[in-house]
Design an enzyme around this catalytic site. Structure first.
Site, PDB file in Angstrom:
ATOM      1  N   TRP A 317       8.110  -3.482  -1.516  1.00  0.00           N
ATOM      2  CA  TRP A 317       8.973  -2.445  -2.087  1.00  0.00           C
ATOM      3  C   TRP A 317       8.113  -1.330  -2.703  1.00  0.00           C
ATOM      4  O   TRP A 317       8.453  -0.156  -2.623  1.00  0.00           O
ATOM      5  CB  TRP A 317       9.876  -3.050  -3.168  1.00  0.00           C
ATOM      6  N   HIS A 318       6.995  -1.729  -3.313  1.00  0.00           N
ATOM      7  CA  HIS A 318       6.161  -0.731  -3.974  1.00  0.00           C
ATOM      8  C   HIS A 318       5.440   0.177  -2.994  1.00  0.00           C
ATOM      9  O   HIS A 318       5.038   1.280  -3.351  1.00  0.00           O
ATOM     10  CB  HIS A 318       5.148  -1.412  -4.894  1.00  0.00           C
ATOM     11  N   GLY A 319       5.241  -0.276  -1.792  1.00  0.00           N
ATOM     12  CA  GLY A 319       4.568   0.608  -0.842  1.00  0.00           C
ATOM     13  C   GLY A 319       4.330  -0.088   0.476  1.00  0.00           C
ATOM     14  O   GLY A 319       4.213  -1.310   0.542  1.00  0.00           O
TER      15      GLY A 319
END
Lengths: 461, 382
Positions: A317-319
């Site tokens: 989700w963060h990257g």
């Protein structure tokens, strides 16, 4: 539009507040929230606004039909709506990564042109999915007015970097919310506090971190330690500063937006850390992933896997990059480890060390860069830098770094922070607090005009 | 409720708008009446007048520009306040780019870093310097075959001459001072501080302006003179000077960091009285250099007849060609690195490279001497 930009602070926000408080009726107040949220989004990313708006209208229409009982295969419709949102997210956020992954695995060269990452896509999509699932589970009622749903999705203070709000937390406030001068003061205080964290603390600590992480030459090992601490603190102040501004603006308008951080660097275990850091995301992951995967009801091994897997996905989700996957897996490992050895608690310092190391993975552009950074940090080589330490690092910033470590890790600030956010303590507003806020705001103002505003780190996610 | 709304609107006005909106016009007025320096940080953006796909982006940029412009004076005021605070609490690190010394003014951090790096290992520094000079010697030899004279001016940096200015608990320069005399190779084409200071009795603290980091007009005049001497031209009378408040390039850093009142910081400097009738028979000169070149060109412009100025071409960082108009202004054109440029360069009788210490290479690569080295090398083997 950056929250720390001149235009937002001295034109957009005051204009919004003045118009918002020019009308008594809540429907007009909501209208101005819609208007300013639209301007805010169009200003930042008109294309994605159109896409998000169209998909939102479609969802609203479908769910409206669902609510009227006109849809028979309800489960499939809900599934379809979720898939559409996931596809949107995947296309924009993970397209390049997925293609590069396929290319890596099959040693092929598929082409993929888009490197466009819409503003706040993750937060918008997560809130939409949250609503769809909660609606299906009958935890929320269908919004009486389209504008309530519109505000829920596009409300400008939290649309870009959270907190991720659940519809049921805010739905009643669309119709009825409290406005008072004290509430407004309280909101203003939180906004100023957030700006202080972002502009004075995070932006200065960023210069320490960037100097070390971007250095083309090898530096003495302790520089890498300082860089790690600097980035860890920068990330905290940057992100929690943004959340504070969002909470503060919300409070000024009578919304009670939940806190997103609760002194995370004072956590005594990694599990506790995740109860204190980006709380709204942790909660989302727990409710819509961990529990849906079976949570802890399907045996201990499945529980361990679920826990690890959820954090692995949290990394994604963060990257869309290998380092974020590693970061998620790393946190998942420690959480699972703590779950297995139930009574084992690392303690404050060890937890801090574990978490700070994870931010090195987070900051590194690639796995090899992370490994090289860690190697440099632990080779204990002085590589005698020819340049005096305080030429490389501004002495005031080093004092700031030490001060920040003291405040976020060592000193017990629980009362101070709770008082800042708690609505119950608003009546205790004293003159000295007002003076403190005014001094802080002067400090922030001067710093804003002296800095080139840098974007919030979480705008990327 | 209505009373609440009114109260909140008043708070908003006071809190968000009072400071910039009411103080800005007042500061604008003060600025027009006083020696209150403002740096205009933003380039003008025109109102979009075409409706096309970029209208949102263009309008956004324009609105941002207007908002920032409106707060311009307040911005300068804020920067001044911050500078004043830093000047008293942390002059040793005024900001990320400069150290402030009460005795000698601004020191750029990048020059300080280079200085410490160089001084930490004398033998390495001497070795690097020798290699660079050898490469310059090669260029001189090649150009000499084309009957072109070649010279290099190496302006010193403030930290090299006045390291004691930054000595404090954070930066110990005492050890450095003990070994500051490094003798390096000397070449006839090189004009550096050592050659000038002995010859013209130029003191360390006479070279720079307090309020800038470039050399001042007096010391640059002496360097210009030495260059003119080497090409057998009549010399400027740098000894005919008067003391004036710092101006032009001598306040460049001060202007970039607005302070209240220039007078508090002023230290009068020598300004040579230049005469238009000094230099005759100016040869065709190509000057390749950095910002330190400005004063050299200033000295030549003010010491020769306007008709001669067409004989000078300034290649700014060997990136942009600057032809000098009779009134002293420039006409800029980007360089195209082809045989025409080689021909143009070779049409000169003199080539001068001005490299201040940070631009003086420590190793030879494609960017050395602003890329002039690799350009020449692509046509001539050496």
């Amino acid at each position: 539009m950056l929250f720390s930009s001149y235009f937002f602070l001295y034109f957009f926000l005051p204009a919004f507040f003045i118009l918002y408080f020019s009308f008594r009726e809540i429907k007009y107040k909501n209208f101005f929230i819609m208007l300013f949220s639209s301007v805010f989004f169009i200003w930042g990313d008109p294309l994605f606004y159109l896409i998000a708006l169209c998909s939102m209208i479609f969802e609203y229409f479908v769910l409206h039909q669902y609510n009227k009982g006109k849809i028979i295969k309800k489960k499939y419709v809900i599934f379809l709506l979720i898939v559409i949102n996931i596809l949107l997210l995947s296309y924009f956020k993970y397209g390049t990564f997925l293609i590069s992954l396929i290319n890596d695995i099959f040693n092929y060269q598929f082409l993929y042109a888009s490197s466009y990452l819409p503003l706040g896509i993750s937060f918008v999509i997560f809130q939409k999915i949250s609503f769809i699932i909660d609606f299906y589970d009958k935890k929320v009622k269908f919004p009486k007015k389209f504008r309530y749903y519109y505000i829920y999705i596009f409300y400008f203070p939290q649309v870009i970097a959270g907190p991720i709000i659940r519809y049921k937390e805010i739905s009643s406030q669309f119709l009825l919310r409290l406005h008072s001068t004290k509430l407004f003061y309280s909101g203003l205080t939180i906004i100023i506090f957030g700006l202080f964290k972002k502009i004075v603390l995070a932006d200065n600590l960023a210069l320490i971190a960037d100097f070390v992480f971007d250095s083309p030459v090898q530096l003495p090992f302790y520089y890498y330690l300082i860089g790690t601490i600097g980035f860890s603190l920068q990330l905290y102040f940057d992100f929690s500063g943004y959340s504070d501004i969002a909470i503060g603006i919300g409070r000024c308008c009578g919304f009670d937006i939940p806190r997103n951080f609760n002194l995370p660097y004072q956590a005594k275990s990694v599990t506790e850390f995740w109860r204190r850091w980006h709380m709204s995301l942790t909660r989302w992951m727990r409710d819509y992933l961990y529990i849906r995967l079976g949570g802890n009801r399907q045996g201990k091994y499945r529980t361990y896997f679920n826990l690890w897997f959820v954090f692995f996905l949290s990394g994604l989700w963060h990257g869309a990059a290998y380092n974020f996957l590693l970061w998620g897996a790393y946190h998942g490992f420690f959480l699972t480890f703590e779950k297995i050895f139930n009574k084992l608690i690392f303690g404050r310092f060890i937890t801090l060390v574990i978490v700070f190391h994870s931010w090195v993975i987070f900051k590194s552009e690639s796995i090899s860069e992370f490994l090289s950074y860690i190697k440099n940090m632990y080779d204990f080589s002085f590589h005698s830098s020819q340049i005096p330490f305080f030429i490389d690092f501004n002495p005031l910033r080093i004092f700031l770094l030490v001060g920040c470590i003291y405040f976020v890790h060592i000193r017990n600030n629980t009362n101070f922070v709770n008082n800042l956010y708690a609505i119950e303590t608003i009546d205790q507003y004293k003159t000295y607090k007002l003076i403190f806020v005014l001094i802080l705001s002067l400090f922030v103002t001067i710093t804003i005009f002296n800095n080139t505003a840098s974007p919030f780190l979480y705008f990327r996610f | 409720m209505s009373q609440l709304n009114l109260k909140v609107r008043i708070i908003v006005l006071l809190f968000f708008l009072f400071i910039p909106a009411t103080i800005s016009p007042i500061l604008n007025y003060i600025e027009s009446k006083n020696d209150f320096l403002v740096k205009k940080r933003i380039a003008k953006i025109e109102r979009p007048n075409e409706i096309n796909f970029d209208i949102i982006r263009d309008s956004r940029d324009f609105i941002n520009y207007k908002a920032t412009k409106f707060l311009d004076s307040f911005e300068a005021f804020s920067i001044s306040v911050k500078n004043y605070i830093y000047l008293f609490i942390a002059p040793y690190r005024l900001n990320d780019s400069y150290i402030w010394s009460h005795n000698f003014g601004f020191y750029p951090i990048d020059t300080v870093k280079k200085f410490f790096n160089d001084k930490s290992d004398d033998s390495r520094y001497i070795n690097e310097n020798s290699l660079v000079l050898a490469e310059l010697k090669n260029i001189e030899t090649i150009l000499a075959k084309k009957n072109i004279k070649f010279f290099v001016i190496k302006p010193p940096t403030k930290i090299q001459l006045l390291p004691e200015g930054i000595d404090n608990i954070f930066y110990n320069t005492k050890d450095i001072l003990k070994k500051r005399e490094i003798t390096t190779n000397k070449e006839n084409f090189l004009i550096d501080f050592e050659s000038i200071s002995n010859k013209y009795d130029l003191k360390d603290d006479e070279v720079f302006s307090h309020l800038g980091f470039h050399w001042n007009y007096y010391s640059s005049c002496l360097f210009t003179n030495e260059f003119l001497l080497k090409i057998n031209l009549k010399l400027i009378d740098c000894g005919d000077y008067e003391y004036k408040n710092p101006q032009l390039t001598d306040v460049d850093i001060f202007i970039m960091h607005p302070f209240f009142g220039r007078n508090n910081f002023t230290k009068k400097l020598k300004y040579p009285n230049l005469s238009k009738d000094t230099i005759y028979n100016l040869p065709k000169i190509a000057i390749i250099g950095d910002s330190f070149t400005d004063q050299i060109i200033y000295n030549i412009i003010h010491s020769t007849h306007s008709d001669n100025l067409e004989r000078i071409t300034f290649y700014d960082y060997f990136d942009v060609r600057k032809k000098i108009n009779p009134d002293g202004t420039y006409v800029n054109s980007p360089l195209v690195f082809d045989e025409n440029l080689l021909e143009e360069i070779e049409s000169n009788q003199v080539i001068l490279i001005v490299m201040s210490d940070p631009n003086f290479p420590r190793e030879i690569n494609s960017n050395s001497f602003y890329g002039f080295h690799s350009f020449i090398k692509s046509y001539y083997a050496f």
